[in-house]
Design a protein around this motif. Structure first.
Motif: not given
Length: 340
Positions: A234, A236, A328-329
């Motif tokens: 992940d 993030k 992340a996006h």
């Protein structure tokens, strides 16, 4: 007496546990055999468990999470400052328990089984590549003792060596010719192993949507993309692209004092395998950019004023930040993208 935080020192057979209550007072010090660990934590109320990121750490983290506990993995170098006096298993467990409770501690993302499986393929392939290089160098060195020089490069071994051992005019002993033939067969077997593992990695890459998005970034191919996706998990978990680049070790080291910033060479922290692949990909991007010779290109301007090795690291840094933004996006790579 309720245990809120536990430091677990992993080992091969004997595990050490150190537990504290909500006030930080030690209420549990215990040694457990391997087969006693899971039943022990199954009977405990959910608590925070700290573990050093070492061999089998991800396995135990997944196992303890399934039992309802909150597990945090930490790099060993961040735990070491909390070890008091002499080093032993009990002191290590106490240090882990202390470190995991620090609000500023940095944690390692827990990998799932699929991530570990893909990374295992990469590590085994890397081992075969090293063995292949060593075998090629050995063949080149042995032939050099007889005055037969083979140019550098793995491809020249297959092209030049077979005609040399079949040439009757170079006065090579028969036993030596058989020896080189055996080494060539070993080199060929290593190459086959590398090719077979690459096929498995590319199959996983084609099944991963995130890995396919990363492949569109210049300097990133299926191997680098799959390794990045499997290692990061992940994205993030990182606050921004610079933090991710620092995790890969492609940012400068600092030795600043007295308000005067002093930047040194790249830090080389984190995973050396990922950093190496990103820098090799950056060299390829630099080579293509120099062929186009666009005077307005950022990369061309950089290579004109700095060494190409410095430019390669800078390009790898930029690529790492792009990778973080894409993961992340959830975006697609656009060559002409500019921030609003």
């Amino acid at each position: 007496m309720e245990i809120t935080t536990i430091g677990l020192d992993l080992a091969k057979n004997v595990f050490q546990i150190h537990g504290v209550n909500e006030r930080g007072k030690a209420v549990l010090r215990k040694q457990l055999k391997r087969d006693q660990v899971a039943p022990f934590f199954a009977n405990l109320p959910p608590c925070l468990i700290g573990i050093e990121a070492c061999a089998s750490a991800h396995h135990w983290a997944r196992k303890l999470q399934a039992l309802g506990h909150t597990v945090r993995l930490m790099a060993p170098q961040f735990v070491k400052p909390y070890v008091k006096s002499n080093k032993n298993d009990a002191a290590d467990a106490e240090a882990i328990c202390e470190a995991v409770s620090r609000p500023s501690m940095r944690f390692v993302p827990i990998k799932n089984v699929e991530q570990q499986s893909v990374l295992s393929l990469h590590r085994v392939r890397q081992g075969f590549v090293k063995a292949r290089t060593a075998q090629a160098n050995q063949i080149r060195g042995l032939l050099g003792e007889y005055g037969l020089v083979v140019p550098q490069g793995i491809a020249y071994i297959a092209q030049r060596v077979p005609p040399l051992i079949e040439d009757a005019e170079n006065e090579l002993p028969g036993t030596f010719r058989l020896l080189i033939k055996r080494l060539l067969d070993h080199l060929k077997a290593l190459q086959e192993q590398v090719d077979e593992i690459e096929v498995q990695i590319k199959a996983w890459h084609r099944a991963s949507e995130a890995s396919q998005r990363l492949e569109k970034v210049p300097g990133i191919g299926p191997l680098t993309a799959s390794a990045l996706v499997a290692s990061i998990g992940d994205a993030k978990n990182f606050d921004n692209g610079r933090q991710f680049a620092a995790w890969l070790g492609v940012v400068p080291r600092q030795h600043s004092s007295g308000g005067k910033p002093t930047l040194l060479g790249m830090s080389k922290r984190g995973d050396a395998y990922l950093r190496t692949m990103l820098i090799h990909g950056a060299r390829s991007v630099i080579y293509r950019a120099t062929q186009k010779s666009d005077p307005e290109s950022w990369l061309i301007k950089l290579t004109t004023r700095r060494n190409k090795n410095v430019a390669a690291v800078a390009m790898a840094n930029k690529t790492a930040r792009t990778v973080w933004a894409l993961l992340a996006h959830g975006r697609e790579f656009k060559a002409g993208y500019a921030a609003a």
